[in-house]
Design a protein around this motif. Structure first.
Motif, PDB file in Angstrom:
ATOM      1  N   GLY A 453      59.498  10.143 -21.538  1.00  0.00           N
ATOM      2  CA  GLY A 453      60.216  10.958 -22.515  1.00  0.00           C
ATOM      3  C   GLY A 453      59.951  10.502 -23.941  1.00  0.00           C
ATOM      4  N   HIS A 454      59.997   9.199 -24.174  1.00  0.00           N
ATOM      5  CA  HIS A 454      59.677   8.678 -25.509  1.00  0.00           C
ATOM      6  C   HIS A 454      58.279   9.109 -25.938  1.00  0.00           C
ATOM      7  CE1 HIS A 454      63.252   6.362 -26.068  1.00  0.00           C
ATOM      8  NE2 HIS A 454      63.003   5.470 -25.116  1.00  0.00           N
ATOM      9  N   ALA A 455      57.298   8.929 -25.061  1.00  0.00           N
ATOM     10  CA  ALA A 455      55.905   9.188 -25.419  1.00  0.00           C
ATOM     11  C   ALA A 455      55.647  10.668 -25.670  1.00  0.00           C
ATOM     12  CB  ALA A 455      54.997   8.664 -24.303  1.00  0.00           C
ATOM     13  N   VAL A 456      56.203  11.538 -24.831  1.00  0.00           N
ATOM     14  CA  VAL A 456      55.960  12.974 -24.967  1.00  0.00           C
ATOM     15  C   VAL A 456      56.533  13.494 -26.279  1.00  0.00           C
ATOM     16  CG1 VAL A 456      56.607  15.226 -24.029  1.00  0.00           C
ATOM     17  CG2 VAL A 456      55.724  13.437 -22.511  1.00  0.00           C
ATOM     18  N   VAL A 457      57.753  13.121 -26.620  1.00  0.00           N
ATOM     19  CA  VAL A 457      58.364  13.611 -27.858  1.00  0.00           C
ATOM     20  C   VAL A 457      57.665  13.017 -29.080  1.00  0.00           C
ATOM     21  CG1 VAL A 457      60.491  13.611 -29.216  1.00  0.00           C
ATOM     22  CG2 VAL A 457      60.566  14.095 -26.773  1.00  0.00           C
ATOM     23  N   ALA A 458      57.297  11.742 -29.020  1.00  0.00           N
ATOM     24  CA  ALA A 458      56.579  11.135 -30.148  1.00  0.00           C
ATOM     25  C   ALA A 458      55.276  11.862 -30.415  1.00  0.00           C
ATOM     26  CB  ALA A 458      56.318   9.660 -29.853  1.00  0.00           C
ATOM     27  N   SER A 459      54.557  12.228 -29.354  1.00  0.00           N
ATOM     28  CA  SER A 459      53.298  12.960 -29.526  1.00  0.00           C
ATOM     29  C   SER A 459      53.541  14.394 -29.965  1.00  0.00           C
ATOM     30  CB  SER A 459      52.513  12.934 -28.212  1.00  0.00           C
ATOM     31  OG  SER A 459      51.334  13.678 -28.313  1.00  0.00           O
ATOM     32  N   ALA A 460      54.559  15.045 -29.406  1.00  0.00           N
ATOM     33  CA  ALA A 460      54.821  16.449 -29.733  1.00  0.00           C
ATOM     34  C   ALA A 460      55.276  16.624 -31.177  1.00  0.00           C
ATOM     35  CB  ALA A 460      55.873  17.016 -28.780  1.00  0.00           C
ATOM     36  N   LEU A 461      56.088  15.683 -31.691  1.00  0.00           N
ATOM     37  CA  LEU A 461      56.620  15.790 -33.064  1.00  0.00           C
ATOM     38  C   LEU A 461      55.760  15.046 -34.083  1.00  0.00           C
ATOM     39  CD1 LEU A 461      60.452  15.344 -32.398  1.00  0.00           C
ATOM     40  CD2 LEU A 461      59.137  17.452 -32.610  1.00  0.00           C
ATOM     41  N   MET A 503      62.714  10.926 -31.071  1.00  0.00           N
ATOM     42  CA  MET A 503      61.904  10.105 -30.179  1.00  0.00           C
ATOM     43  C   MET A 503      62.765   9.056 -29.482  1.00  0.00           C
ATOM     44  SD  MET A 503      58.832   7.443 -31.033  1.00  0.00           S
ATOM     45  CE  MET A 503      60.056   6.212 -31.421  1.00  0.00           C
ATOM     46  N   LEU A 504      63.715   8.438 -30.233  1.00  0.00           N
ATOM     47  CA  LEU A 504      64.597   7.445 -29.636  1.00  0.00           C
ATOM     48  C   LEU A 504      65.527   8.074 -28.594  1.00  0.00           C
ATOM     49  CD1 LEU A 504      65.518   5.468 -32.873  1.00  0.00           C
ATOM     50  CD2 LEU A 504      64.148   4.613 -30.969  1.00  0.00           C
ATOM     51  N   LEU A 505      65.967   9.312 -28.841  1.00  0.00           N
ATOM     52  CA  LEU A 505      66.853   9.989 -27.900  1.00  0.00           C
ATOM     53  C   LEU A 505      66.113  10.566 -26.706  1.00  0.00           C
ATOM     54  CD1 LEU A 505      69.142  11.916 -30.433  1.00  0.00           C
ATOM     55  CD2 LEU A 505      69.788   9.938 -29.051  1.00  0.00           C
ATOM     56  N   ALA A 506      64.784  10.624 -26.788  1.00  0.00           N
ATOM     57  CA  ALA A 506      64.011  11.319 -25.754  1.00  0.00           C
ATOM     58  C   ALA A 506      64.042  10.598 -24.418  1.00  0.00           C
ATOM     59  CB  ALA A 506      62.562  11.485 -26.209  1.00  0.00           C
ATOM     60  N   GLY A 507      64.171   9.273 -24.404  1.00  0.00           N
ATOM     61  CA  GLY A 507      64.247   8.563 -23.137  1.00  0.00           C
ATOM     62  C   GLY A 507      65.481   8.969 -22.360  1.00  0.00           C
ATOM     63  N   ARG A 508      66.623   8.998 -23.025  1.00  0.00           N
ATOM     64  CA  ARG A 508      67.869   9.431 -22.393  1.00  0.00           C
ATOM     65  C   ARG A 508      67.796  10.915 -22.033  1.00  0.00           C
ATOM     66  NH1 ARG A 508      72.833  11.567 -23.984  1.00  0.00           N
ATOM     67  NH2 ARG A 508      74.658  10.690 -22.879  1.00  0.00           N
ATOM     68  N   GLY A 509      67.202  11.725 -22.939  1.00  0.00           N
ATOM     69  CA  GLY A 509      67.076  13.164 -22.660  1.00  0.00           C
ATOM     70  C   GLY A 509      66.207  13.437 -21.450  1.00  0.00           C
ATOM     71  N   ALA A 510      65.132  12.685 -21.260  1.00  0.00           N
ATOM     72  CA  ALA A 510      64.269  12.875 -20.091  1.00  0.00           C
ATOM     73  C   ALA A 510      65.008  12.523 -18.804  1.00  0.00           C
ATOM     74  CB  ALA A 510      63.013  12.017 -20.236  1.00  0.00           C
ATOM     75  N   HIS A 590      55.905  20.020 -18.211  1.00  0.00           N
ATOM     76  CA  HIS A 590      54.763  19.693 -17.353  1.00  0.00           C
ATOM     77  C   HIS A 590      54.160  18.350 -17.752  1.00  0.00           C
ATOM     78  CE1 HIS A 590      51.190  20.207 -14.889  1.00  0.00           C
ATOM     79  NE2 HIS A 590      50.442  19.962 -15.963  1.00  0.00           N
ATOM     80  N   ALA A 591      53.995  18.136 -19.065  1.00  0.00           N
ATOM     81  CA  ALA A 591      53.441  16.855 -19.535  1.00  0.00           C
ATOM     82  C   ALA A 591      54.373  15.705 -19.161  1.00  0.00           C
ATOM     83  CB  ALA A 591      53.234  16.904 -21.042  1.00  0.00           C
ATOM     84  N   LEU A 592      55.683  15.936 -19.248  1.00  0.00           N
ATOM     85  CA  LEU A 592      56.648  14.900 -18.913  1.00  0.00           C
ATOM     86  C   LEU A 592      56.530  14.493 -17.442  1.00  0.00           C
ATOM     87  CD1 LEU A 592      59.140  13.184 -19.722  1.00  0.00           C
ATOM     88  CD2 LEU A 592      60.565  15.152 -19.105  1.00  0.00           C
ATOM     89  N   LYS A 593      56.451  15.472 -16.556  1.00  0.00           N
ATOM     90  CA  LYS A 593      56.342  15.158 -15.136  1.00  0.00           C
ATOM     91  C   LYS A 593      55.000  14.500 -14.814  1.00  0.00           C
ATOM     92  CE  LYS A 593      59.432  18.832 -13.501  1.00  0.00           C
ATOM     93  NZ  LYS A 593      59.533  20.056 -12.661  1.00  0.00           N
TER      94      LYS A 593
END
Length: 622
Positions: A453-461, A503-510, A590-593
């Motif tokens: 989750g951290h990696a996907v959001v960091a790359s997306a944003l 990005m920091l919230l993305a781990g919990r969001g995932a 899809h990228a997250l999974k």
């Protein structure tokens, strides 16, 4: 030759002083020691006492105990008592003679007291310090030991005083042995710190051409205060200043002025500045000058000594003539701990900020250190500079050295890029701790989801470049997503901070999206994003709801109610950004999974693979 002669004369003087002390001590013992045979003038006044002093043998033939002596004293049968260091010699009216052993003299005092209180008739009392009853213990080795004991009792205090004085003298005069001549270090040898080197350039010119400045009525600053974090190169920059100007360099630190002896600290200050004047022109560098602390109002010995040390430093700096050629440079990262009098004009009247190296400087520093190692030819120093954002030159030196240790541990012939990246991760995150073995499959799956989750959001944003994602535990983290910046930032736009929070919230969001519930693994992330949100609301004016008012302008004792409102507004901001983060995760589900599955299979995924998963269209177009 002259110095050797002076050392010899000093040694002769020391030996002569020691011989004099020994002579005085021996003479005192000789005069104080009772003679083995008394002169007639020293004999007791009474006839019985004189007889005991001249020949005590008749009294030594019979021994009795103290009870018998007390009985004779009470009955009035005692005619004379002689008190010796070892025993009591007793003569009775019936002509009987005996002795009572009393080596410590306690019974003698008791007997005399009893006699004075209970004796029915007076008796002669004689003090016989020169008489010894029984074997002559004082005539053999015991006498020699007693002489040695008395000598030691006299000499040990003298020797202790001498040692203390010697240590104090060495402590003070060690400050005068610090002169260096760093001729081979120049500003060109200090990578980065361009602003600091520019600020010090006029100091170099003054030291090289003082007459030109004096003709215009100008003088160099008496003190320069270098401000910067640990390891940024303040000491190296001060040495480079001395080398650039071609002058002497004297280095010490704030804690060197303290001493276990009262008054030595002030003497150290005097000696240090005297040495600086003697070796002028020179740079006097005081590292960690905040060790001098501030003058206090306390009345204790420690506070008084600290105040006197700072006062002496102030006096010495004021005592410099304008053309003395001595410039004091203090270094600290805690300027608020310095006494205000040190910071006024005429003392440390110039401040030079030594900043952390930027991305280009870090690359150059890493190249410099890597030249000393058998490094692989294809090292990506630009990438290494990106992943070491915020690190000081000392930390970069550690990274290169640790990379060599990693290579040696693997029995490699040269230091590769993988070794350097491993060293960077060790420096920034910590050693691999083997905690993965303690995780259950469900926990390992959750860690993979969280880091993905951290990696996907960091790359997306585009909040930074994803360098690596791993579920291998390091330090206190169960997994790591390493995100770097292409350039060092000084100013942070609102969009950048919001992307960072998402990005920091993305781990919990995932975890919520894929697993249905969050876990305690987001504690550190929530702490960091809460700090950023509160700064946006209370300091930066980046919240539309909170407005432009900054809580930094409110005294701490009056900020309580306002802070509670700011916390509510920061929480509302976090809720809004969490919703936006959830939309990003849903868009790139899809990228997250896929990234989660690859992490469970490979444990570590490189940043380029994350970019392919999040932006497949861009990769195909490229």
């Amino acid at each position: 030759m002259k110095q050797t002669l002076l050392r010899f004369l000093k040694t002769r003087r020391a030996l002569a002083a020691l011989a004099l002390l020994v002579g005085v001590a021996v003479g005192g013992v000789w005069l104080a020691w009772p003679a083995a045979h008394s002169d007639a003038g020293l004999l007791p006044a009474g006839a019985a006492g004189r007889e005991m002093a001249l020949d005590a043998a008749p009294w030594q033939e019979h021994q009795r105990d103290g009870a018998a002596l007390l009985a004779d004293l009470k009955a009035g049968r005692v005619e004379a008592v002689g008190i010796t260091p070892d025993a009591l010699l007793v003569s009775t009216a019936a002509g009987e003679r005996y002795f009572v052993l009393d080596g410590r003299g306690a019974f003698a005092n008791l007997a005399i007291a009893q006699a004075r209180d209970a004796a029915s008739s007076p008796f002669e009392l004689a003090m016989l310090p020169q008489v010894h009853v029984g074997p002559d213990a004082r005539g053999g080795w015991d006498r020699a030991f007693e002489v040695i004991r008395v000598l030691l009792s006299l000499l040990l205090p003298v020797a202790l005083i001498g040692v203390v004085l010697h240590v104090m003298r060495q402590d003070v005069f060690s400050m005068g042995k610090l002169v260096q001549r760093p001729r081979d270090i120049r500003f060109a040898d200090v990578i980065g710190a361009s602003e600091a080197k520019a600020a010090l350039s006029d100091v170099v010119q003054f030291l090289q051409q003082p007459a030109r400045f004096a003709a215009l009525g100008a003088h160099a600053p008496r003190g320069v205060l270098m401000l910067g974090g640990p390891g940024v190169g303040k000491t190296l920059l001060a040495k480079a200043l001395a080398g650039e100007a071609g002058v002497n360099f004297i280095a010490t630190n704030g804690s060197e002025f303290t001493s276990k002896f009262f008054g030595v600290g002030v003497a150290k200050v005097k000696q240090l500045f005297a040495t600086a004047r003697k070796n002028a022109p020179c740079i006097l560098f005081i590292d960690e000058i905040d060790g001098l602390a501030k003058r206090s109002q306390g009345n204790g010995a420690a506070e008084s000594e600290g105040n006197r040390i700072i006062n002496q430093v102030l006096v010495e700096m004021d005592g410099f003539a304008e053309n003395a050629g001595v410039i004091v440079i203090g270094a600290t990262n805690l300027a608020e701990n310095l006494d205000e009098a040190l910071l006024r004009e005429g003392r440390f009247d110039r401040r030079v900020h030594v900043k952390l190296p930027d991305v280009r400087d870090r690359a150059d520093i890493l190249r410099l250190y890597a030249k000393k190692l058998p490094a692989a030819p294809a090292l990506d120093f630009e990438r290494l500079a990106r992943v070491t954002t915020g690190l000081a030159p000392s930390a970069l030196a550690y990274i290169v050295n640790h990379a060599a240790l990693v290579a040696a541990r693997e029995d490699a012939a040269e230091v590769s890029m993988a070794h350097l990246m491993e060293s960077v991760e060790t420096a920034r995150i910590g050693e691999r701790n083997g905690a993965q073995r303690a995780l259950s499959p469900d926990e390992l799956h959750r860690v993979a989801v969280h880091e993905a989750g951290h990696a996907v959001v960091a790359s997306a944003l585009h909040s930074g470049k994803v360098e690596k994602v791993t579920i291998l535990p390091r330090g206190g983290a169960l997994g790591v997503t390493l995100v770097t910046q292409e350039e060092d930032k000084t100013l942070y736009p609102k969009s950048f901070i919001e992307a960072r929070i998402q990005m920091l919230l993305a781990g919990r969001g995932a975890e919520l999206l894929l697993l249905g519930e969050a876990s305690s693994g987001a504690a550190q992330d929530l702490q960091e994003c809460s700090r950023l949100a509160l700064d946006m609301v209370a300091r930066y004016g980046l919240s539309e709801q909170a407005g432009l008012f900054s809580l930094a302008a409110v005294p701490a004792q009056h900020a309580g109610g306002l802070m509670s409102d700011a916390v509510k507004q920061a929480n509302a901001l976090l809720n809004d950004l969490e919703a936006r983060c959830a939309e990003v995760l849903q868009t790139h589900l899809h990228a997250l999974k896929s990234l989660t599955a690859e992490l469970l299979e490979q444990e570590t995924v490189e940043g380029d693979r994350v970019e392919e998963l999040v932006h497949p269209a861009l990769r195909r177009a490229a």
